[in-house]
Design a protein around this motif. Structure first.
Motif, PDB file in Angstrom:
ATOM      1  N   PHE A 152      -2.260   9.598  -6.465  1.00  0.00           N
ATOM      2  CA  PHE A 152      -2.717   8.722  -5.383  1.00  0.00           C
ATOM      3  C   PHE A 152      -3.347   7.471  -5.968  1.00  0.00           C
ATOM      4  O   PHE A 152      -3.473   7.327  -7.188  1.00  0.00           O
ATOM      5  CB  PHE A 152      -3.699   9.469  -4.469  1.00  0.00           C
ATOM      6  N   LEU A 189     -13.305   9.165  -4.492  1.00  0.00           N
ATOM      7  CA  LEU A 189     -12.409   9.371  -3.351  1.00  0.00           C
ATOM      8  C   LEU A 189     -11.332  10.379  -3.731  1.00  0.00           C
ATOM      9  O   LEU A 189     -10.906  10.456  -4.878  1.00  0.00           O
ATOM     10  CB  LEU A 189     -11.789   8.035  -2.940  1.00  0.00           C
ATOM     11  N   PRO A 231       2.963  -3.768   8.397  1.00  0.00           N
ATOM     12  CA  PRO A 231       3.384  -2.604   7.606  1.00  0.00           C
ATOM     13  C   PRO A 231       2.259  -2.044   6.736  1.00  0.00           C
ATOM     14  O   PRO A 231       2.263  -0.870   6.386  1.00  0.00           O
ATOM     15  CB  PRO A 231       4.515  -3.142   6.725  1.00  0.00           C
ATOM     16  N   SER A 232       1.301  -2.904   6.358  1.00  0.00           N
ATOM     17  CA  SER A 232       0.210  -2.442   5.507  1.00  0.00           C
ATOM     18  C   SER A 232      -1.037  -3.267   5.800  1.00  0.00           C
ATOM     19  O   SER A 232      -0.958  -4.325   6.414  1.00  0.00           O
ATOM     20  CB  SER A 232       0.587  -2.601   4.027  1.00  0.00           C
ATOM     21  N   PRO A 233      -2.205  -2.761   5.364  1.00  0.00           N
ATOM     22  CA  PRO A 233      -3.453  -3.491   5.639  1.00  0.00           C
ATOM     23  C   PRO A 233      -3.725  -4.646   4.681  1.00  0.00           C
ATOM     24  O   PRO A 233      -4.829  -5.160   4.638  1.00  0.00           O
ATOM     25  CB  PRO A 233      -4.514  -2.402   5.495  1.00  0.00           C
ATOM     26  N   GLY A 234      -2.741  -5.072   3.920  1.00  0.00           N
ATOM     27  CA  GLY A 234      -2.958  -6.111   2.907  1.00  0.00           C
ATOM     28  C   GLY A 234      -3.366  -7.451   3.497  1.00  0.00           C
ATOM     29  O   GLY A 234      -3.356  -7.642   4.707  1.00  0.00           O
ATOM     30  N   PRO A 235      -3.744  -8.392   2.615  1.00  0.00           N
ATOM     31  CA  PRO A 235      -4.190  -9.715   3.056  1.00  0.00           C
ATOM     32  C   PRO A 235      -3.192 -10.358   4.014  1.00  0.00           C
ATOM     33  O   PRO A 235      -1.989 -10.296   3.796  1.00  0.00           O
ATOM     34  CB  PRO A 235      -4.250 -10.508   1.751  1.00  0.00           C
ATOM     35  N   PRO A 250      -7.178   5.918  -1.097  1.00  0.00           N
ATOM     36  CA  PRO A 250      -6.694   7.294  -1.297  1.00  0.00           C
ATOM     37  C   PRO A 250      -5.679   7.766  -0.257  1.00  0.00           C
ATOM     38  O   PRO A 250      -5.092   8.834  -0.441  1.00  0.00           O
ATOM     39  CB  PRO A 250      -7.982   8.125  -1.249  1.00  0.00           C
ATOM     40  N   HIS A 251      -5.478   6.990   0.808  1.00  0.00           N
ATOM     41  CA  HIS A 251      -4.421   7.395   1.741  1.00  0.00           C
ATOM     42  C   HIS A 251      -3.041   7.144   1.140  1.00  0.00           C
ATOM     43  O   HIS A 251      -2.043   7.632   1.646  1.00  0.00           O
ATOM     44  CB  HIS A 251      -4.561   6.656   3.080  1.00  0.00           C
ATOM     45  N   ALA A 290      -7.512  12.392  -3.127  1.00  0.00           N
ATOM     46  CA  ALA A 290      -6.139  12.101  -2.709  1.00  0.00           C
ATOM     47  C   ALA A 290      -5.936  12.428  -1.243  1.00  0.00           C
ATOM     48  O   ALA A 290      -6.313  13.506  -0.782  1.00  0.00           O
ATOM     49  CB  ALA A 290      -5.166  12.905  -3.563  1.00  0.00           C
ATOM     50  N   GLY A 291      -5.319  11.492  -0.525  1.00  0.00           N
ATOM     51  CA  GLY A 291      -5.025  11.704   0.884  1.00  0.00           C
ATOM     52  C   GLY A 291      -6.235  11.522   1.781  1.00  0.00           C
ATOM     53  O   GLY A 291      -6.140  11.644   3.000  1.00  0.00           O
ATOM     54  N   GLY A 292      -7.380  11.210   1.179  1.00  0.00           N
ATOM     55  CA  GLY A 292      -8.621  11.152   1.948  1.00  0.00           C
ATOM     56  C   GLY A 292      -8.986   9.751   2.398  1.00  0.00           C
ATOM     57  O   GLY A 292      -8.189   8.819   2.361  1.00  0.00           O
ATOM     58  N   THR A 320      -0.479   8.172  -1.260  1.00  0.00           N
ATOM     59  CA  THR A 320      -0.165   9.336  -2.092  1.00  0.00           C
ATOM     60  C   THR A 320       1.337   9.372  -2.377  1.00  0.00           C
ATOM     61  O   THR A 320       2.130   8.803  -1.622  1.00  0.00           O
ATOM     62  CB  THR A 320      -0.568  10.648  -1.388  1.00  0.00           C
ATOM     63  N   ASP A 367      -4.406   5.999   9.409  1.00  0.00           N
ATOM     64  CA  ASP A 367      -3.196   5.721   8.618  1.00  0.00           C
ATOM     65  C   ASP A 367      -3.455   4.713   7.497  1.00  0.00           C
ATOM     66  O   ASP A 367      -2.738   4.692   6.498  1.00  0.00           O
ATOM     67  CB  ASP A 367      -2.070   5.192   9.518  1.00  0.00           C
ATOM     68  N   TRP A 368      -4.429   3.849   7.705  1.00  0.00           N
ATOM     69  CA  TRP A 368      -4.760   2.872   6.673  1.00  0.00           C
ATOM     70  C   TRP A 368      -6.036   3.251   5.914  1.00  0.00           C
ATOM     71  O   TRP A 368      -6.599   2.415   5.187  1.00  0.00           O
ATOM     72  CB  TRP A 368      -4.922   1.474   7.293  1.00  0.00           C
ATOM     73  N   GLY A 369      -6.511   4.448   6.131  1.00  0.00           N
ATOM     74  CA  GLY A 369      -7.706   4.893   5.422  1.00  0.00           C
ATOM     75  C   GLY A 369      -8.982   4.228   5.900  1.00  0.00           C
ATOM     76  O   GLY A 369      -9.983   4.200   5.184  1.00  0.00           O
ATOM     77  N   GLU A 412     -14.918  -0.760  -2.760  1.00  0.00           N
ATOM     78  CA  GLU A 412     -14.080  -0.126  -3.778  1.00  0.00           C
ATOM     79  C   GLU A 412     -13.651  -1.127  -4.849  1.00  0.00           C
ATOM     80  O   GLU A 412     -13.385  -0.745  -5.985  1.00  0.00           O
ATOM     81  CB  GLU A 412     -12.873   0.588  -3.140  1.00  0.00           C
ATOM     82  N   PHE A 464       0.831  -1.210   0.000  1.00  0.00           N
ATOM     83  CA  PHE A 464       0.000   0.000   0.000  1.00  0.00           C
ATOM     84  C   PHE A 464       0.862   1.257   0.000  1.00  0.00           C
ATOM     85  O   PHE A 464       0.546   2.249   0.644  1.00  0.00           O
ATOM     86  CB  PHE A 464      -0.944   0.010   1.221  1.00  0.00           C
TER      87      PHE A 464
END
Lengths: 130, 313
Positions: free
Chosen positions: A102, B172, B273-277, A107-108, B174-176, A110, B215-217, B129, A43
């Motif tokens: 992004f 959506l 580190p990320s919200p992935g599977p 969208p987080h 950017a950054g949101g 970027t 942080d992970w949206g 999404e 991500f």
């Protein structure tokens, strides 16, 4: 079945030819373009900020387990379709400037492309490779 | 609200929190006139023998996903649908809180529909999404959005409960985070105007309508505006997916609950580190996936009983 497959392949070749012709028509007559890469994983776009010379083609490759997109934050500058694992998207930056982008699905995520130099202002072209 | 069973509630929430890091089932919901409650485990739910409107939530089936975290997302959706047949009380209907497919492909939508229809329940969808990444969001709209407004929002009533389906996965920025947008918020205000504050409300959408982890949206940019419209109602239940694990939170008269995925688990906020599977041992996977059942019993203090059931213990 064979015929249909054959027909499909012919059509693909025809489309590729059109793309190649179009690319040739719009390509600057100058030296071969520079290339740079961005990797999408966990991500995250890496590098987060990439500085290139005008005319550089940047290729994004998604190696994450989840699809992502490359979408300019200013609407309409550049936009990939959803890139599944292993898919790539390329875009040539001809204009000098700072381009924020992004992932439109997450969208987080970027990142930024900074384009330096004074080469042409002919506008930018894109081609997505899947 | 005033007479909330603190102890019982605490136990429920604790159980939910215990499950939080791995959750991935379906949620069984019972709505019973007050505040939603999660019994946490299906055995407790079966013992409760809910008498009221019962409906089922499934989420994040990600048909088309074939990565190591679960190479067989079709098989686990089939298992989830199989669990539905074993429920002692047949639910009145089902909701799917999005990410039906992984890549919005026609075959993925078709496979999902074929399997989900085997439950024999009317199913109300909202998109995730992953369901809106084809050109013009054509496939989702054709299948599940025909009678909906805008990008696919709508409402309906069942047994005195008002259900609101919201879309927070399009346009959506950017950054949101997730986004409802002005049009949908205006529609929501109209939809709620004139309704008695005593009417139980169930809201469902894909991305959580509360800030799970910025942080992970994992939140929705303009959810506060929607919740502001809902605050005059005595009991509001908000059901989401997206984060592939069970989380629950109570804020005033609003209870928030997220469901497990039927496809693959995701890590607890900030633990990876990320919200992935999240890849887990094969024999553990099905304990992290599941369905959710909700029962609504009118005239009681609690609005809903929520039960998350893993595909396998």
């Amino acid at each position: 079945m064979r015929l249909r497959l054959h027909g499909k392949r012919l059509r693909v070749i025809a489309q590729l030819t059109v793309i190649v012709m179009a690319a040739t028509a719009f390509a600057p007559a100058a030296a071969p373009a520079d290339e740079a890469t961005v990797t999408i994983d966990n991500f995250t776009f890496a590098p987060q900020v990439l500085t290139v010379k005008a005319g550089t083609t940047i290729k994004w490759t998604n190696v994450d387990d989840i699809p992502h997109t490359v979408t300019s934050s200013t609407r309409g500058q550049f936009r990939s379709t959803a890139l599944d694992t292993g898919d790539s998207f390329s875009f040539t930056f001809r204009d000098v400037g700072t381009f924020e982008y992004f992932c439109s699905l997450h969208p987080h995520m970027t990142a930024t492309i900074k384009v330096e130099g004074t080469v042409g202002k002919a506008g930018s072209g894109a081609d997505a490779v899947h | 609200m005033n007479e909330r069973d603190q102890q019982g509630h605490g136990v429920s929430r604790r159980k939910v929190l215990e499950c939080m890091t791995w959750a991935g089932t379906g949620v069984l919901w019972t709505i019973a006139g007050g505040v939603p409650r999660s019994l946490g485990l299906v055995d407790a739910a079966l013992a409760a023998e809910p008498a009221g409107l019962t409906f089922l939530q499934i989420s994040d089936s990600h048909i088309g996903f074939d990565k190591p975290a679960n190479p067989n997302a079709i098989g686990t959706l089939e298992a989830a649908v199989g669990r539905i047949a074993t429920l002692p009380v047949k639910p009145s209907f089902m909701i799917h809180t999005g990410d039906i497919t992984h890549l919005s492909k026609e075959k993925e939508f078709d496979d999902a529909q074929r399997i989900i229809s085997q439950a024999g329940l009317d199913t109300h969808y909202v998109p995730g999404e992953h369901d809106v990444i084809d050109e013009d969001v054509k496939l989702y709209r054709e299948r599940h959005g025909k009678n909906a407004e805008g990008a696919g929002w709508y409402s309906f009533d069942q047994d005195g409960v008002h259900f609101i389906a919201l879309v927070n996965v399009v346009h959506l920025k950017a950054g949101g985070l997730g986004l409802l947008g002005e049009d949908q918020l205006k529609w929501l205000a109209d939809d709620l105007s004139g309704r008695a504050a005593s009417a139980p409300i169930v809201v469902f959408a894909h991305i959580p309508l509360w800030m799970v982890y910025r942080d992970w949206g994992w939140g929705t940019e303009d959810a506060a505006q929607a919740l502001n419209l809902l605050k005059r109602f005595g009991s509001v239940t908000v059901l989401n997916g997206h984060i592939h694990q069970v989380m629950q939170k109570v804020e005033g008269n609003v209870t928030f609950h997220t469901a497990q995925s039927t496809a693959f688990p995701q890590p607890a906020p900030g633990t990876a580190p990320s919200p992935g599977p999240m890849k887990v041992a094969d024999d553990r996977l099905r304990s992290l996936l599941g369905i959710t059942e909700v029962t609504v019993t009118q005239g009681q203090q609690r609005l809903a009983t929520i039960v998350d059931t893993p595909l396998q213990r």
